[in-house]
Design an enzyme around this catalytic site. Structure first.
Site, PDB file in Angstrom:
ATOM      1  N   CYS A   1       0.826  -1.201   0.000  1.00 45.63           N
ATOM      2  CA  CYS A   1       0.000   0.000   0.000  1.00 45.63           C
ATOM      3  C   CYS A   1       0.865   1.258   0.000  1.00 45.63           C
ATOM      4  O   CYS A   1       1.489   1.561  -1.017  1.00 45.63           O
ATOM      5  CB  CYS A   1      -0.983  -0.038   1.167  1.00 45.63           C
ATOM      6  SG  CYS A   1      -2.271   1.234   1.050  1.00 45.63           S
TER       7      CYS A   1
ATOM      8  N   HIS B   1      -3.705  -5.328   0.054  1.00 42.41           N
ATOM      9  CA  HIS B   1      -3.393  -5.609   1.456  1.00 42.41           C
ATOM     10  C   HIS B   1      -3.356  -7.115   1.743  1.00 42.41           C
ATOM     11  O   HIS B   1      -4.249  -7.646   2.409  1.00 42.41           O
ATOM     12  CB  HIS B   1      -4.417  -4.930   2.365  1.00 42.41           C
ATOM     13  CG  HIS B   1      -4.221  -3.463   2.484  1.00 42.41           C
ATOM     14  ND1 HIS B   1      -3.396  -2.900   3.435  1.00 42.41           N
ATOM     15  CD2 HIS B   1      -4.717  -2.438   1.748  1.00 42.41           C
ATOM     16  CE1 HIS B   1      -3.396  -1.585   3.295  1.00 42.41           C
ATOM     17  NE2 HIS B   1      -4.193  -1.271   2.277  1.00 42.41           N
TER      18      HIS B   1
ATOM     19  N   GLU C   1      -1.620  -8.608   3.843  1.00 43.02           N
ATOM     20  CA  GLU C   1      -1.400  -8.876   5.266  1.00 43.02           C
ATOM     21  C   GLU C   1      -2.702  -9.136   6.020  1.00 43.02           C
ATOM     22  O   GLU C   1      -2.720  -9.893   7.002  1.00 43.02           O
ATOM     23  CB  GLU C   1      -0.633  -7.707   5.908  1.00 43.02           C
ATOM     24  CG  GLU C   1      -1.444  -6.523   6.366  1.00 43.02           C
ATOM     25  CD  GLU C   1      -2.030  -5.658   5.250  1.00 43.02           C
ATOM     26  OE1 GLU C   1      -2.939  -4.850   5.527  1.00 43.02           O
ATOM     27  OE2 GLU C   1      -1.573  -5.779   4.091  1.00 43.02           O
TER      28      GLU C   1
END
Length: 259
Positions: free
Chosen positions: A112, A220, A222
């Site tokens: 990001c 994203h 994660e």
């Protein structure tokens, strides 16, 4: 063998009248549970850091997302209040770490804000409020949803055949959770575009001449790294690179003996 360690540059945040050096839990959790590595949070300062002193002590660099934006002056643009919020200490910490990690062949995963920092660190530029550009979708987070809804997997990106990420996720369409209002405008000369959204927005890059894993993604991985297959594969690949780097380092005792 002990777990390898990755550095995560912090954001500057204010809570209860105090200034904090902070990283969102989702990045530390993904590093531990999906990449199989430990994480050190690197405090953010505008001056005074010895970048090599940090990188000497870690085996990888994970550059996280953030609510703040890279300051436009760092890519030759005028800054307006609308471009904010800014975090100059984060900029001053992350960008030198990114450049030096690439130089030293230390594995790098940028997410990001991180992909935007990677692009700026290597000489690229960014576009703000991309949803206002003709033909570009609104990539911002939806209104009125909880955190899981904000990070829901809802967008297609297309991974280029023969790219670094294609070797991990396969080429073609994958579904991701991309939410942002800025994006890469001019791609840095040392970066290769790895994946794009249907509207042409750059969603992933790699460093062309890197001697180690050096990848940036606008989405994203994660957040769902333990349950979503592409997210998990990306973090596993990063973790494998970090483990390989750690295994190839001289033990501290041996290095001291040589000196």
């Amino acid at each position: 063998m002990t777990k390898p360690i990755v550095a995560i540059p912090a954001d500057i945040r204010s809570f209860d009248g105090a200034t904090w050096h902070a990283v969102q839990h989702q990045y530390v959790r993904a590093a531990l549970n999906a990449a199989g590595v430990m994480a050190f949070i690197i405090p953010a300062f505008e001056a005074g850091y010895d970048t090599d002193a940090i990188l000497d002590r870690v085996d990888g660099l994970l550059v996280s997302g953030s609510a703040s934006n890279v300051h436009p002056s760092l890519y030759g643009a005028e800054a307006s209040e609308r471009d904010g919020p800014f975090d100059p200490a984060r900029d001053a910490t992350s960008l030198p770490l990114i450049r030096r990690a690439i130089d030293r062949a230390i594995p790098l995963l940028a997410i990001c804000r991180g992909i935007q920092e990677l692009n700026v660190a290597l000489g690229g530029s960014l576009a703000s409020e991309i949803h206002e550009q003709p033909g570009i979708w609104d990539h911002r987070r939806p209104d009125g949803v909880d955190r899981d809804g904000m990070y829901a997997v809802r967008q297609s990106v297309y991974v280029k055949e023969g790219s670094c990420i294609a070797s991990i996720l396969g080429p073609g369409e994958i579904r991701v959770n991309s939410l942002h209002r800025q994006a890469i405008a001019r791609t840095a000369p040392r970066l290769q575009v790895e994946a794009i959204a249907e509207d042409g927005t750059v969603e992933a890059v790699s460093v062309i001449d890197a001697k180690a894993f050096a990848v940036g993604v606008q989405w994203h991985p994660e957040y769902w790294a333990e349950t979503d297959k592409p997210s998990n594969q990306l973090f596993e690949a990063f973790g494998d690179a970090v483990h390989a780097y750690a295994a190839g380092k001289l033990p501290v005792t041996s290095a001291q003996a040589i000196v």
